[in-house]
Scaffold this motif. Structure first.
Motif, PDB file in Angstrom:
ATOM      1  N   ARG A  88      -4.632   7.357   2.298  1.00 41.26           N
ATOM      2  CA  ARG A  88      -5.841   7.409   1.495  1.00 41.26           C
ATOM      3  C   ARG A  88      -5.481   7.170   0.030  1.00 41.26           C
ATOM      4  O   ARG A  88      -4.753   7.927  -0.571  1.00 41.26           O
ATOM      5  CB  ARG A  88      -6.471   8.781   1.671  1.00 41.26           C
ATOM      6  CG  ARG A  88      -7.719   8.841   0.918  1.00 41.26           C
ATOM      7  CD  ARG A  88      -8.859   9.394   1.716  1.00 41.26           C
ATOM      8  NE  ARG A  88      -9.706  10.049   0.738  1.00 41.26           N
ATOM      9  CZ  ARG A  88      -9.837  11.346   0.680  1.00 41.26           C
ATOM     10  NH1 ARG A  88      -9.268  12.117   1.587  1.00 41.26           N
ATOM     11  NH2 ARG A  88     -10.567  11.880  -0.247  1.00 41.26           N
ATOM     12  N   LEU A  89      -5.981   6.084  -0.519  1.00 41.59           N
ATOM     13  CA  LEU A  89      -5.602   5.706  -1.879  1.00 41.59           C
ATOM     14  C   LEU A  89      -6.728   5.958  -2.887  1.00 41.59           C
ATOM     15  O   LEU A  89      -6.470   6.105  -4.074  1.00 41.59           O
ATOM     16  CB  LEU A  89      -5.210   4.222  -1.923  1.00 41.59           C
ATOM     17  CG  LEU A  89      -4.026   3.862  -1.027  1.00 41.59           C
ATOM     18  CD1 LEU A  89      -3.830   2.358  -0.962  1.00 41.59           C
ATOM     19  CD2 LEU A  89      -2.759   4.534  -1.528  1.00 41.59           C
ATOM     20  N   LEU A  92     -13.817   6.108  -8.438  1.00 38.28           N
ATOM     21  CA  LEU A  92     -12.590   6.035  -7.641  1.00 38.28           C
ATOM     22  C   LEU A  92     -11.827   7.352  -7.583  1.00 38.28           C
ATOM     23  O   LEU A  92     -10.853   7.467  -6.845  1.00 38.28           O
ATOM     24  CB  LEU A  92     -11.671   4.936  -8.197  1.00 38.28           C
ATOM     25  CG  LEU A  92     -12.243   3.521  -8.102  1.00 38.28           C
ATOM     26  CD1 LEU A  92     -11.295   2.522  -8.753  1.00 38.28           C
ATOM     27  CD2 LEU A  92     -12.495   3.132  -6.654  1.00 38.28           C
ATOM     28  N   GLY A  93     -12.248   8.345  -8.375  1.00 38.59           N
ATOM     29  CA  GLY A  93     -11.533   9.611  -8.377  1.00 38.59           C
ATOM     30  C   GLY A  93     -12.072  10.560  -7.318  1.00 38.59           C
ATOM     31  O   GLY A  93     -13.022  10.237  -6.607  1.00 38.59           O
ATOM     32  N   LEU A 136     -10.217  -3.772  -1.357  1.00 40.98           N
ATOM     33  CA  LEU A 136      -8.835  -3.854  -0.897  1.00 40.98           C
ATOM     34  C   LEU A 136      -8.344  -2.560  -0.268  1.00 40.98           C
ATOM     35  O   LEU A 136      -7.726  -2.562   0.791  1.00 40.98           O
ATOM     36  CB  LEU A 136      -7.915  -4.195  -2.078  1.00 40.98           C
ATOM     37  CG  LEU A 136      -7.954  -5.616  -2.624  1.00 40.98           C
ATOM     38  CD1 LEU A 136      -7.065  -5.706  -3.855  1.00 40.98           C
ATOM     39  CD2 LEU A 136      -7.489  -6.600  -1.563  1.00 40.98           C
ATOM     40  N   PHE A 137      -8.603  -1.443  -0.938  1.00 37.28           N
ATOM     41  CA  PHE A 137      -7.802  -0.248  -0.653  1.00 37.28           C
ATOM     42  C   PHE A 137      -8.484   0.877   0.111  1.00 37.28           C
ATOM     43  O   PHE A 137      -7.870   1.907   0.331  1.00 37.28           O
ATOM     44  CB  PHE A 137      -7.231   0.322  -1.950  1.00 37.28           C
ATOM     45  CG  PHE A 137      -6.245  -0.588  -2.621  1.00 37.28           C
ATOM     46  CD1 PHE A 137      -5.036  -0.867  -2.010  1.00 37.28           C
ATOM     47  CD2 PHE A 137      -6.531  -1.173  -3.840  1.00 37.28           C
ATOM     48  CE1 PHE A 137      -4.118  -1.705  -2.610  1.00 37.28           C
ATOM     49  CE2 PHE A 137      -5.628  -2.015  -4.455  1.00 37.28           C
ATOM     50  CZ  PHE A 137      -4.415  -2.286  -3.836  1.00 37.28           C
ATOM     51  N   THR A 138      -9.764   0.746   0.490  1.00 37.07           N
ATOM     52  CA  THR A 138     -10.318   1.845   1.277  1.00 37.07           C
ATOM     53  C   THR A 138      -9.621   1.870   2.633  1.00 37.07           C
ATOM     54  O   THR A 138      -8.976   0.899   3.034  1.00 37.07           O
ATOM     55  CB  THR A 138     -11.837   1.690   1.515  1.00 37.07           C
ATOM     56  OG1 THR A 138     -12.063   0.408   2.082  1.00 37.07           O
ATOM     57  CG2 THR A 138     -12.627   1.844   0.242  1.00 37.07           C
ATOM     58  N   GLN A 139      -9.825   2.994   3.332  1.00 31.01           N
ATOM     59  CA  GLN A 139      -9.117   3.135   4.607  1.00 31.01           C
ATOM     60  C   GLN A 139      -9.633   2.166   5.657  1.00 31.01           C
ATOM     61  O   GLN A 139      -8.984   1.919   6.658  1.00 31.01           O
ATOM     62  CB  GLN A 139      -9.216   4.578   5.101  1.00 31.01           C
ATOM     63  CG  GLN A 139      -8.294   5.492   4.316  1.00 31.01           C
ATOM     64  CD  GLN A 139      -8.436   6.927   4.746  1.00 31.01           C
ATOM     65  OE1 GLN A 139      -9.505   7.505   4.655  1.00 31.01           O
ATOM     66  NE2 GLN A 139      -7.348   7.511   5.220  1.00 31.01           N
ATOM     67  N   TRP A 159      -4.700   6.894  -7.492  1.00 26.81           N
ATOM     68  CA  TRP A 159      -4.082   5.562  -7.367  1.00 26.81           C
ATOM     69  C   TRP A 159      -5.063   4.459  -7.746  1.00 26.81           C
ATOM     70  O   TRP A 159      -4.724   3.532  -8.471  1.00 26.81           O
ATOM     71  CB  TRP A 159      -3.606   5.305  -5.931  1.00 26.81           C
ATOM     72  CG  TRP A 159      -2.551   6.258  -5.485  1.00 26.81           C
ATOM     73  CD1 TRP A 159      -2.666   7.214  -4.526  1.00 26.81           C
ATOM     74  CD2 TRP A 159      -1.216   6.363  -5.991  1.00 26.81           C
ATOM     75  NE1 TRP A 159      -1.500   7.918  -4.407  1.00 26.81           N
ATOM     76  CE2 TRP A 159      -0.592   7.414  -5.290  1.00 26.81           C
ATOM     77  CE3 TRP A 159      -0.490   5.686  -6.975  1.00 26.81           C
ATOM     78  CZ2 TRP A 159       0.724   7.792  -5.528  1.00 26.81           C
ATOM     79  CZ3 TRP A 159       0.815   6.062  -7.210  1.00 26.81           C
ATOM     80  CH2 TRP A 159       1.409   7.100  -6.495  1.00 26.81           C
ATOM     81  N   GLY A 160      -6.269   4.588  -7.232  1.00 25.60           N
ATOM     82  CA  GLY A 160      -7.274   3.554  -7.477  1.00 25.60           C
ATOM     83  C   GLY A 160      -7.600   3.425  -8.958  1.00 25.60           C
ATOM     84  O   GLY A 160      -7.684   2.322  -9.495  1.00 25.60           O
TER      85      GLY A 160
END
Lengths: 292, 310, 449
Positions: free
Chosen positions: B166-167, B251-252, B141-144, B174-175
């Motif tokens: 960038r999440l 994810l960090g 879902l959240f990669t750029q 955030w992730g």
């Protein structure tokens, strides 16, 4: 202080309806739970999916015809992917863990629920502590001992390691099962002359069986989800679905088709469990152990 | 004659004594198998980790027991302070936020609405799914270049992936926190909801008829009743987040990251002697989360006492 | 009854003594083989007795996995050996497993790793820990397809692995050159940089369109090494990086790598992620960044990667190879190593021999496009023709271009230092110490002050 029946009914019914905020909130949660799976599912059926396409540039079934090598699901179900091996390993480990875990947790749960003894609350508390200690502490600590005993890189070591996080849950769930059960039946059976073994088998077992099922399914699920302990103790020698998925998502950038497919397969035990528990078991059984 | 009765009496006594020994042994014997897992595997692991953190690891060719060197080195590393802050941050925010959202969800689910059965079925889905799958879902879902960024592109909001915020893989985490929330809201909700169901609505209705408004009813009637459930849930959730490895690792940010990730990095070094430093870190993680839980439990006991429960 | 008991005891004793003599047997086999007293037929016979071989390799390539378990498995099965494949995320995992088993006293015949696809640092680690089977490579029949004469420059890639003498303790299996690729739908070949200076200028104009793989992954280390070569303050390129860390000393290393690291620091704000740069963990991750449009150019080992990527759907069909950086493209070989505690040493030797045979090498080239790891001039003319026919398209570069820009890799002990410095100076962004100080600290942590 007299309350008419009508007043009460009104109060109850207004308290029973969703406020608009609550409605939106529930819709939001419903979407947030289900929709995120969609891209993973699409990815699992794609061949290539490049920026900025919203749908795959090419689907798996379009590409598989003229490919020299098995692609996507064909690869998953082929030998070289080792997914079959990972599934067998994952399930085998989980079954053994579940059986051993149930066997050792039943007697403990029984006495915790039914007997009074000194230090009972201490025992209860300590048996739960593995839940609050980080996996990585357990994994790193256990590694050195397992190395010396030659338990790394094999099933026995992994199964032993999996008992650490599963047993506390099992004891907790089974304790609440025994607590919810009256001891009277057992005593009556004994009075009527049944041997302890017969009592256990014909009276107690049938009554706790649903609870054991629920606890067992839960232990099974926990075991299939464990990554870190398997990875440490297995030393890369034993591949399971979680270690396989870890290798696929390790970079934190988008998945490939195989990664998405492994993720879906790894979701299956939970899905099946959800259906089973919802259909056949009292749903609150999991919550029971935790203040429910 | 007399001798026989005597023997009979003796055997009976012996039998009785045997039975009482059996009885005394009954509880420990029953507890033994489960305790073995706890004492040998779990405590054994912790003790070995502790000994290693103090310099005892002949298998890695190190034995300077006892030494506090590894703890000192850990504390001297400026990265340690950053890590500890991040570990707290990633653990605490989802715990608090998740608890609030879960209470609201549990309360909403108690109402009657269309599709309630289905909803009660669906909301538990993330609970049953491994964290690693949660990570995979968040990544897609959240990669750029991910699906949301592509939808933004299609809608004309952004030109290139870099325009999308960038999440993932940042210090902001955030992730990481999204995965925790996604997995844990169902868990906390399940517990709070089953407490609510066990309670029934009598007290709340009584408070309502006595003129309390919704908010008062919630704070003075509902909340205290579901408190044990909330405490039980947070007791599981917070330490889990605090000690979690996979989620922040993937994810960090590469650096800095949480203590468990730091421990892994140090452990994974080609130089085996550095593994003792990793032991110092994991012992610190265990110690901090243990102390925090004790404080939390004490505060809760005190709260219960003030409320006059005990 | 007594008869049975006696039989049982005898059987047990026989088994126990058999077990011990077996371990001794393994060592006798090794010594006999390494001293040249055994023919390859003896090895084959023994391998068939052992019956299986455990091969550990990086399992991230779908194409390679499929090829191995069709072609290699079949070839081994013909010789009566079952090939057990273990996919690992990181070659270090297999090295760690072998090391851990050694630490618990498991010797030859008792471990679980027979063969590892290996090179560079991992080989160096095994050698340093005295955990290699021995100098076997030149004793195998397939060694005839390789140059071994130290006076012949073409032997270099077989005799040295990241500057570290192989001493025939590993068998060459593949060859690769570090190369970059671009997605021409976003960046045309003429606009793409060909030198590090051009890369810096291009990144200034279009920030975030490039990143490199994070050390200590070898695909990241190699990029950093190329930067070091190109920024060598003496202008002598790769030459000084062939020496070991100890022979250079920390001050000299610091002098050699300072301009390179200053360059890496300079371009960092314009890499993918900007102020919070993203360094992908491995080549697969980097590939997804190209596929999802996050970067336009990426670098890795292997000229066939673009071909494989396009046919797997992981790279857009518009992807092309690109010569970068001109004059500093590291090329080397990768190997099959046998740990000293291999459970099936004879089968491991057979596997190494099969893998380095022309048939297997050409089959791999034809099926998945991997460059051959044996030396072409040593092949028969028919095999040479098959190699020429089997070559995959090179997508935008020529063999000549690749050859002209080829340089050797850095000494393994220096790689170790450089990756350590990268992690402190770039990844952790340590500004409390000067670069010279960081180099000195990293150096001292490995070699003492």
């Amino acid at each position: 202080m007299t309350i008419t029946k009508n007043q009460r009914k009104k109060q109850a019914s207004s308290g029973n309806r969703l406020s608009p905020y609550q409605r939106y909130y529930l819709i939001f949660i419903g979407i947030a739970v289900v929709v995120p799976f969609v891209p993973v599912i699409i990815r699992a059926f794609s061949f290539s999916w490049f920026w900025p396409s919203i749908l795959p540039t090419k689907w798996w079934w379009e590409a598989r015809e003229n490919a020299w090598q098995p692609l996507g699901w064909d690869y998953i179900f082929s030998g070289p992917s080792h997914v079959g091996e990972a599934i067998i390993n994952t399930v085998f480990i989980a079954i053994v863990v579940t059986i051993v875990c149930t066997a050792i947790s039943l007697p403990a749960a029984r006495v915790i629920a039914w007997e009074k003894f000194r230090g009972k609350s201490a025992v209860e508390f300590f048996l739960l502590t593995p839940l609050i200690v980080a996996d990585i502490a357990i994994g790193l600590g256990i590694l050195i001992t397992f190395l010396q005993l030659g338990l790394t890189g094999g099933y026995v070591g992994i199964i032993l390691a999996h008992l650490i996080p599963t047993t506390p849950y099992m004891v907790r769930v089974l304790t609440s099962v025994f607590q919810g059960l009256s001891r009277d039946y057992e005593e009556q059976a004994r009075l009527l002359g049944a041997t302890p073994l017969k009592t256990l088998w014909f009276i107690t077992m049938p009554m706790i069986l649903p609870g054991i099922m629920a606890g067992g399914l839960f232990a099974f699920l926990i075991s299939t989800n464990i990554f870190l302990l398997t990875f440490f103790v297995g030393q890369g020698n034993i591949v399971t679905l979680p270690t396989m998925l870890f290798a696929k998502v390790i970079g934190g950038s988008s998945l490939d088709t195989i990664g998405a497919e492994v993720a879906l397969i790894l979701s299956l035990p939970g899905l099946i469990l959800l259906i089973i528990t919802e259909r056949f078991l009292k749903e609150e059984i999991f919550a029971k152990g935790f203040g429910g | 004659m007399t001798s026989t009765t005597d023997t009979l009496g003796l055997t009976q006594k012996r039998k009785l004594r045997q039975r009482s020994i059996l009885k005394r042994l009954y509880v420990p014997m029953m507890l033994l198998p489960a305790s073995l897992v706890f004492l040998v595997l779990f405590m054994g692991a912790l003790i070995m980790a502790f000994l290693q953190s103090l310099g005892y690891a002949p298998i890695y060719g190190v034995n300077d027991f006892p030494t506090f060197r590894y703890y000192r080195e850990m504390l001297e590393d400026p990265a340690f302070r950053v890590s500890i802050g991040l570990t707290f941050y990633y653990a605490l925010v989802p715990t608090i936020l998740g608890t609030i959202l879960s209470i609201y969800l549990a309360l909403s689910m108690r109402k009657r609405f269309r599709g309630r059965t289905l909803f009660q079925y669906i909301y538990k889905l993330p609970l049953m799914i491994p964290y690693l799958v949660g990570v995979a879902v968040v990544i897609e879902l959240f990669t750029q270049g991910g699906i949301i960024a592509r939808l933004f592109h299609a809608a004309g909001f952004i030109e290139v992936p870099q325009d999308f915020p960038r999440l993932l893989k940042t210090e902001a985490g955030w992730g990481i926190m999204t995965v925790y929330l996604w997995k844990q809201i169902p868990f906390t909700t399940l517990i709070v909801y089953s407490v609510l169901m066990g309670l029934g609505k009598e007290y709340e209705e009584a408070a309502g008829t006595l003129g309390a408004n919704k908010r008062q009813t919630f704070i003075h009637v509902t909340l205290p009743q579901i408190m044990p459930g909330i405490v039980a849930a947070t007791l599981i959730v917070f330490p889990f987040n605090f000690g979690s490895f996979e989620v922040p690792y993937i994810l960090g940010a590469d650096f800095p990251n949480t203590l468990p990730v730091q421990a892994w990095r140090v452990f994974d070094d080609a130089d085996y002697t550095r593994r003792l430093g990793a032991m110092a870190i994991v012992m610190t993680i265990s110690f901090i989360s243990g102390v925090l839980l004790l404080i939390y439990l004490m505060l809760y006991r005190r709260y219960e006492r003030i409320r006059g429960r005990q | 009854m007594r008869k049975y008991l006696v039989g049982l005891v005898t059987a047990m004793v026989a088994m126990a003594s058999g077990a011990t003599s077996y371990a001794a047997d393994e060592e006798a086999f090794r010594d006999a083989f390494l001293s040249g007293n055994l023919s390859y037929d003896d090895v084959l016979a023994r391998a068939a007795e052992e019956g299986e071989v455990n091969w550990f390799f990086w399992g991230g390539s779908q194409a390679l996995n499929t090829w191995v378990e069709t072609s290699v498995s079949a070839a081994m099965a013909e010789l009566g050996v079952k090939l057990n494949v273990t996919h690992i995320t990181n070659t270090r995992d297999a090295v760690d497993l072998a090391l851990a088993e050694k630490a618990t006293g498991k010797g030859l015949g008792e471990g679980s790793v027979d063969a590892i696809w290996i090179n560079g640092e991992n080989f160096y680690t095994l050698a340093k820990n005295d955990l290699l089977f021995g100098s076997f490579a030149q004793l195998l029949p397939s060694s005839q397809y390789l140059f071994w004469d130290p006076s012949d420059a073409r032997s270099g890639a077989n005799l040295f692995d990241f500057g570290f003498p192989t001493e025939s303790r590993e068998m060459p299996w593949g060859a690769g050159q570090y190369i970059c690729y671009i997605d021409t739908s976003r960046l045309s070949a003429s606009d793409a940089p060909t030198t590090f200076a051009e890369l810096e200028a291009w990144l200034q104009d279009s920030p975030g369109r490039f990143t490199y793989i994070a050390p200590p992954h070898f695909n990241g280390n190699t990029f950093v090494q190329e930067v070091m070569y190109a920024h060598n303050p003496d202008g002598t390129g790769h030459a000084p990086f062939m020496s070991s860390a100890e022979s250079l000393g920390s001050a000299e290393i610091a002098r050699l790598i300072t301009p390179g690291f200053e360059y890496l620091k300079r371009i960092e704000p314009n890499l993918l992620g900007g102020s919070d740069p993203v360094y992908p963990k491995d080549q697969n991750v980097n590939e997804t960044l190209v596929a999802s449009g996050e970067v336009d150019m990426a670098c890795r080992f292997g000229t066939s990667a673009v071909h494989t990527g396009i046919s797997n759907g992981t790279l857009p069909p518009t992807t092309q190879n690109h010569l970068f950086p001109e004059g500093y493209m590291i090329g080397n070989k990768n190997f099959i190593g046998i740990p000293g505690n291999a459970p099936h040493p004879a089968a491991a030797l057979v596997l190494a021999n099969v893998l380095a045979s022309p048939d297997s090498q050409i089959s791999r080239l034809e099926t998945i496009g991997y460059e051959i790891g044996i030396d072409a001039p040593k092949l028969s003319s028919t095999d040479l023709q098959r190699v020429a026919d089997g070559m995959p398209p090179l997508y935008g570069v020529t063999l000549e271009g690749l050859g002209n820009n080829k340089v050797p890799d850095t000494n393994a002990s220096l790689v170790d230092i450089i990756e350590g410095v990268w992690m402190e100076y770039i990844e952790r962004g340590d500004t409390s110490r000067s670069l010279g100080q960081i180099v000195a600290d990293v150096y001292n942590s490995k070699y003492g002050s």
